[in-house]
Design a protein around this motif. Structure first.
Motif, short mmCIF file in Angstrom:
data_model
loop_
_atom_site.label_atom_id
_atom_site.label_comp_id
_atom_site.label_asym_id
_atom_site.label_seq_id
_atom_site.Cartn_x
_atom_site.Cartn_y
_atom_site.Cartn_z
N PRO A 48 -87.20 -0.64 -4.08
CA PRO A 48 -87.99 -1.46 -5.00
C PRO A 48 -89.03 -2.34 -4.28
CG PRO A 48 -85.63 -1.92 -5.27
CD PRO A 48 -85.77 -0.89 -4.21
N VAL A 49 -88.70 -2.80 -3.09
CA VAL A 49 -89.65 -3.63 -2.33
C VAL A 49 -90.85 -2.77 -1.92
CG1 VAL A 49 -90.02 -4.94 -0.20
CG2 VAL A 49 -87.92 -5.27 -1.52
N GLN A 50 -90.58 -1.58 -1.44
CA GLN A 50 -91.66 -0.67 -1.04
C GLN A 50 -92.51 -0.29 -2.25
OE1 GLN A 50 -92.55 0.19 2.16
NE2 GLN A 50 -94.36 0.94 1.08
N GLN A 51 -91.87 -0.07 -3.37
CA GLN A 51 -92.57 0.29 -4.60
C GLN A 51 -93.51 -0.86 -5.03
OE1 GLN A 51 -89.82 1.31 -7.69
NE2 GLN A 51 -91.30 2.59 -8.77
N ALA A 97 -94.98 -7.42 -12.95
CA ALA A 97 -94.12 -7.63 -14.13
C ALA A 97 -94.33 -6.52 -15.15
CB ALA A 97 -94.43 -8.99 -14.75
N ARG A 98 -95.58 -6.11 -15.35
CA ARG A 98 -95.86 -5.02 -16.30
C ARG A 98 -95.21 -3.71 -15.85
NH1 ARG A 98 -101.01 -7.29 -16.33
NH2 ARG A 98 -101.77 -5.74 -14.84
N LYS A 99 -95.07 -3.53 -14.54
CA LYS A 99 -94.46 -2.31 -14.00
C LYS A 99 -92.94 -2.41 -13.94
CE LYS A 99 -98.25 -0.05 -12.71
NZ LYS A 99 -98.62 1.29 -13.06
N ASP A 156 -88.24 -10.08 -10.65
CA ASP A 156 -88.91 -11.29 -10.18
C ASP A 156 -88.66 -11.58 -8.70
OD1 ASP A 156 -89.92 -11.64 -12.70
OD2 ASP A 156 -88.50 -13.21 -13.29
N ASP A 157 -87.41 -11.44 -8.24
CA ASP A 157 -87.11 -11.76 -6.84
C ASP A 157 -87.82 -10.79 -5.89
OD1 ASP A 157 -85.32 -9.77 -7.81
OD2 ASP A 157 -83.99 -10.12 -6.09
N VAL A 158 -87.91 -9.52 -6.26
CA VAL A 158 -88.60 -8.53 -5.45
C VAL A 158 -90.10 -8.85 -5.43
CG1 VAL A 158 -89.24 -6.09 -5.27
CG2 VAL A 158 -86.89 -6.72 -5.85
#
Length: 160
Positions: free
Chosen positions: A3-6, A30-32, A36-38
């Motif tokens: 998720p971070v890489q994304q 947010a739209r994707k 929030d933390d990521v």
């Protein structure tokens, strides 16, 4: 995919197209559906490495939109606020557009538009030109003063 890489990929893709504010990137994440933390981790890292700099964004935005679109300080302030630029950064960027520069830009816009109005009567010219400046965020007083001066000058030029 991580998720971070994304989230990082989303931000870098957006930044490739044009500079963006931290708020704009946050909204896109947010739209994707990025958590929030990521999003916060990725945005903080982009801040650290200098890929997101709201103050620099504001300066470039103000210079570009004032010079090429002819927007007034007031209109630029609204745009910066909408993009999430902090008041302090916006004020610093807007300080580069002083009253003289703003009036000169308004005069250039009026002169350019005046040529295309051709044989319209004076009242029509004034109404259209003041409306154009109002849409670009210029104050009513400045708009009327500049338009009256420029229309008067163009009428004098036509008589000689």
């Amino acid at each position: 995919m991580d998720p971070v890489q994304q989230a990082k990929d989303i931000c870098l893709r957006l930044l490739t197209a044009r500079p963006r504010t931290r708020v704009e990137l946050g909204q896109a994440l947010a739209r994707k559906g990025v958590e929030d933390d990521v999003a916060e981790r990725v945005l903080s890292r982009l801040d650290e490495v200098g890929l997101v700099d709201d103050a620099a964004f504001a300066e470039v935005w103000v210079r570009s939109r004032h010079n090429f679109q002819g927007l007034s300080r007031r209109a630029l302030a609204v745009e910066l606020r909408r993009k999430g630029v902090a008041e302090e950064s916006a004020a610093e960027a807007l300080a580069n557009v002083d009253s003289e520069a703003e009036e000169e830009r308004a005069r250039l816009l009026v002169r350019k538009r005046l040529r295309s109005l051709g044989d319209a009567d004076e009242a029509t010219k004034v109404r259209k030109l003041v409306g154009m400046l109002a849409r670009k965020g210029y104050s009513e007083g400045l708009a009327y003063r500049v338009v009256k001066d420029e229309v008067r000058t163009s009428l004098l030029d036509e008589t000689f």
